[in-house]
Enzyme design. Sequence first.
Site, PDB file in Angstrom:
ATOM      1  N   CYS A  67       4.687 -13.853 -11.099  1.00 54.47           N
ATOM      2  CA  CYS A  67       3.435 -13.252 -10.621  1.00 54.47           C
ATOM      3  C   CYS A  67       3.608 -12.627  -9.239  1.00 54.47           C
ATOM      4  O   CYS A  67       4.068 -13.279  -8.294  1.00 54.47           O
ATOM      5  CB  CYS A  67       2.343 -14.320 -10.587  1.00 54.47           C
ATOM      6  SG  CYS A  67       0.752 -13.725  -9.987  1.00 54.47           S
ATOM      7  N   SER A  74       0.860  -1.175   0.000  1.00 54.56           N
ATOM      8  CA  SER A  74       0.000   0.000   0.000  1.00 54.56           C
ATOM      9  C   SER A  74       0.891   1.218   0.000  1.00 54.56           C
ATOM     10  O   SER A  74       2.091   1.111   0.259  1.00 54.56           O
ATOM     11  CB  SER A  74      -0.887   0.019   1.242  1.00 54.56           C
ATOM     12  OG  SER A  74      -1.749   1.145   1.244  1.00 54.56           O
ATOM     13  N   THR A  77      -6.876   1.551   4.833  1.00 58.63           N
ATOM     14  CA  THR A  77      -6.473   0.760   5.989  1.00 58.63           C
ATOM     15  C   THR A  77      -7.430   0.963   7.155  1.00 58.63           C
ATOM     16  O   THR A  77      -7.859  -0.004   7.802  1.00 58.63           O
ATOM     17  CB  THR A  77      -5.037   1.124   6.419  1.00 58.63           C
ATOM     18  OG1 THR A  77      -4.149   0.895   5.324  1.00 58.63           O
ATOM     19  CG2 THR A  77      -4.601   0.286   7.596  1.00 58.63           C
ATOM     20  N   CYS A 133      -4.866  -9.386 -13.946  1.00 59.27           N
ATOM     21  CA  CYS A 133      -5.266 -10.233 -15.062  1.00 59.27           C
ATOM     22  C   CYS A 133      -6.667 -10.785 -14.859  1.00 59.27           C
ATOM     23  O   CYS A 133      -7.476 -10.853 -15.801  1.00 59.27           O
ATOM     24  CB  CYS A 133      -4.261 -11.362 -15.273  1.00 59.27           C
ATOM     25  SG  CYS A 133      -4.009 -12.418 -13.823  1.00 59.27           S
ATOM     26  N   CYS A 186      -0.391  -6.604 -17.367  1.00 58.97           N
ATOM     27  CA  CYS A 186       0.326  -7.278 -16.282  1.00 58.97           C
ATOM     28  C   CYS A 186       1.593  -6.497 -15.948  1.00 58.97           C
ATOM     29  O   CYS A 186       2.412  -6.236 -16.830  1.00 58.97           O
ATOM     30  CB  CYS A 186       0.685  -8.712 -16.663  1.00 58.97           C
ATOM     31  SG  CYS A 186       1.749  -9.531 -15.449  1.00 58.97           S
ATOM     32  N   ARG A 205      -0.428  -4.033  -6.909  1.00 53.71           N
ATOM     33  CA  ARG A 205      -1.629  -4.607  -6.296  1.00 53.71           C
ATOM     34  C   ARG A 205      -2.856  -3.938  -6.864  1.00 53.71           C
ATOM     35  O   ARG A 205      -2.869  -2.724  -7.092  1.00 53.71           O
ATOM     36  CB  ARG A 205      -1.598  -4.381  -4.777  1.00 53.71           C
ATOM     37  CG  ARG A 205      -2.628  -5.199  -4.006  1.00 53.71           C
ATOM     38  CD  ARG A 205      -2.262  -6.662  -3.995  1.00 53.71           C
ATOM     39  NE  ARG A 205      -3.141  -7.467  -3.175  1.00 53.71           N
ATOM     40  CZ  ARG A 205      -4.213  -8.130  -3.624  1.00 53.71           C
ATOM     41  NH1 ARG A 205      -4.568  -8.036  -4.883  1.00 53.71           N
ATOM     42  NH2 ARG A 205      -4.941  -8.874  -2.814  1.00 53.71           N
ATOM     43  N   CYS A 253      -1.041  -9.486  -8.045  1.00 52.41           N
ATOM     44  CA  CYS A 253      -1.788  -8.221  -8.071  1.00 52.41           C
ATOM     45  C   CYS A 253      -3.245  -8.426  -8.466  1.00 52.41           C
ATOM     46  O   CYS A 253      -4.077  -7.582  -8.171  1.00 52.41           O
ATOM     47  CB  CYS A 253      -1.118  -7.213  -8.999  1.00 52.41           C
ATOM     48  SG  CYS A 253      -1.303  -7.552 -10.764  1.00 52.41           S
TER      49      CYS A 253
END
Length: 543
Positions: free
Chosen positions: A512, A54, A335, A518, A487, A299, A515
Site C-alpha cells: 500500500c 505532487s 500547494t 480504495c 488500486c 495519491r 493513496c
Amino acid sequence: MEREAMEFDVVIVGGGPSGLAAAIRLKTLAAETGHDLSVCVLEKGSEVGAHILSGAVIETRALDELIPDWRDRGAPLDTPAGKDRFLFLTEKRHVTLPAPPQMHNAGNYIVSLGNVCRWLAEQAEALEVEIYPGFAAAEVLYHPDGSVKGVATGDMGVGKDGAPTANHEPGVELHARQTIFAEGCRGSLTKGLMERFDLRKGVQPQTYGIGIKELWEVEAAKHAPGLIEHTIGWPVPRDVYGGSFQYHFGDRLVAVGFVIGLDYTNPYLSPFDEFQRFKTHPSIRPTFEGGRRIAYGARALAEGGWQSLPRLTFPGGALVGDTAGFLNVPKIKGTHTAMKSGMLAAEAVFEHLKAERDGSVSGYQEAVASSWLGKELKAVRNIRPSFKWGLWGGLTYSALEAYVFRGAMPWTLGHHEDHAALKPAAECTPIDYPKPDGTLTFDRLSSVYLSNTNHEEDQPCHLTLKDAGVPVGVNLATFAGPEARFCPAGVYEFVDDPAAGGQRLQINFQNCVHCKTCDIKDPTQNINWVVPQGGDGPNYPNM
C-alpha cells in the site's frame, strides 16, 4: 499499559504544506506578540516528505506571505516555469491547443514538493515547533463534553492477531487546546470528525481523482528545464475526466503523471494501466526512450472545490489543506491554497487561544471566504463538474467561464459520490491493456518497489473490511472485482480458493502506497483505510 500524555497548546496532524504552514504561522505570531505557544506536528511518514507526492508546479503566493525571504533562506525552488504546452491527444497524433488562462505558469516553479516540505520543516523547527515523524495519529480523543481533546498515536509492536508482541509499546496521547487536522486527501481521522460533527451538512459531496506519477532521468538532449506540458484526450474515453502532466526540472529530471477522476463508470478501467499506455503515444514516447525511471507513487486528490468544502471548525479543532479539499483543479495546483488555509487557520486559532476562549474557533471559515483563497476557488467552482457532460461539453463550458463569465456565474453546479458512479460489469466493455515492456511501461509490483514502500508484516492489516463477504458476494459478482484495477499498487487480488469453490479477496497490505483510492472508489464503501504502524508506507525520494 497506560499511555503517556503530552500537553501542547496546538497539535497539528500531518507534516504536509498546510500543516507546516500552520505551525510556522502560529509560532511567528507568537514571537511577534510575545506569547509563549507550544506547537507540535505529528507526521505518519518515516520523515517529513516521505509521504508527499505532487506534480508539482508551485505558485509562490502563500509562501511569499509566510516566509517573504524564502529565496535567501535557500528554499528548494530552483527551476522557474518556462514554456507551457497544452495538447489534445488522439491515438496517433496530437493537436496543440491554447492553454487556458488558469494554466499559465509564468512566475511559478517546478519543484519536488517532498523536498519543499522538508525545507518547511527546517523553518518550523528553527521556530521551536516540535516535529515527530514516524508517529501516526490513530485516534481522536474527546473531552466529556464532546469537544476534541487531542489525538493518540497508534500502539507499536502489535501482531497480526491484534495482540501485543514482545516489542509492544503503547501509543502516546497528545492533548491540545486546539488540534488542527492536516491529514491530506481522505484523512482517516477527518472521516470520523465529518460524521461526528456533521461537517458536510448542506454541502456538495466531495469528488476525487487519482494521480499516478513517475520520476524519470532522461537523456540530456531531451531535457528542457522549465517545460510544462499537459495533455487531455487519449488514452481515456471522452466520458472520463483525466489528463497528463510532464514537468522538466533539476538535472535531467522529468516528472510525468496521469490524473483520472474517480467518478469513472466502467469497472474494467485501470488508472495505472491507462497511465502506462499513455507513455506509448508517439508524441510522448520519445522523451523517455533511452531514459531511466527512478521513482513511482500515487495519491488521491480532492477535486470538489468550493461547493464541497465542509464546515472547517468544530469544538476543539479545525481542518486545513487537502483533508478539507482546497485544490484548485483548473489551475492544477493545490500547494499555495493548502498553505494559505493553514495560515488562515493558524491566525484564527492564535486569536482564539490568546483570548482564552473555549469551544470552536471563530473567524476561520469567514476568513477563507473573504481571502484570495476563497475568491480563487469560488471563481472556478463550475469547471470540474461541467465535465459530467463529457470532454467536449466540459471544454466548451470551461471556455465560456474563463473568457465570458470570468468566474461570475450566478449558479453552482453539483457533484456526486464517486463510489456510486460504477456501472455493473455486465453493462460495460472489458478493456484489453497491453503487457508492460519493462522499459517504457511497467507492472504494479516493480513500480511499488521504486516507491520504497515498507510495512512491518506482523501487524494488523490497515485496510479493513466492514463485511468480509462483500468483496466476492457483491464487488466481484456485480462489478467484476474493481479493487484489483483501481488500486495502483497491487494490494487487492482475487485468487482461487478451492475450499470455497470460487475466489477470495487477498489483501497485500504491504504494497500500500497510502493513496486512499480504495477507501474512495469501493462501490460498496466496504473498505475502511486506517493508519498502519507509524513510519510505515512509502518513502518517496524527490517526489
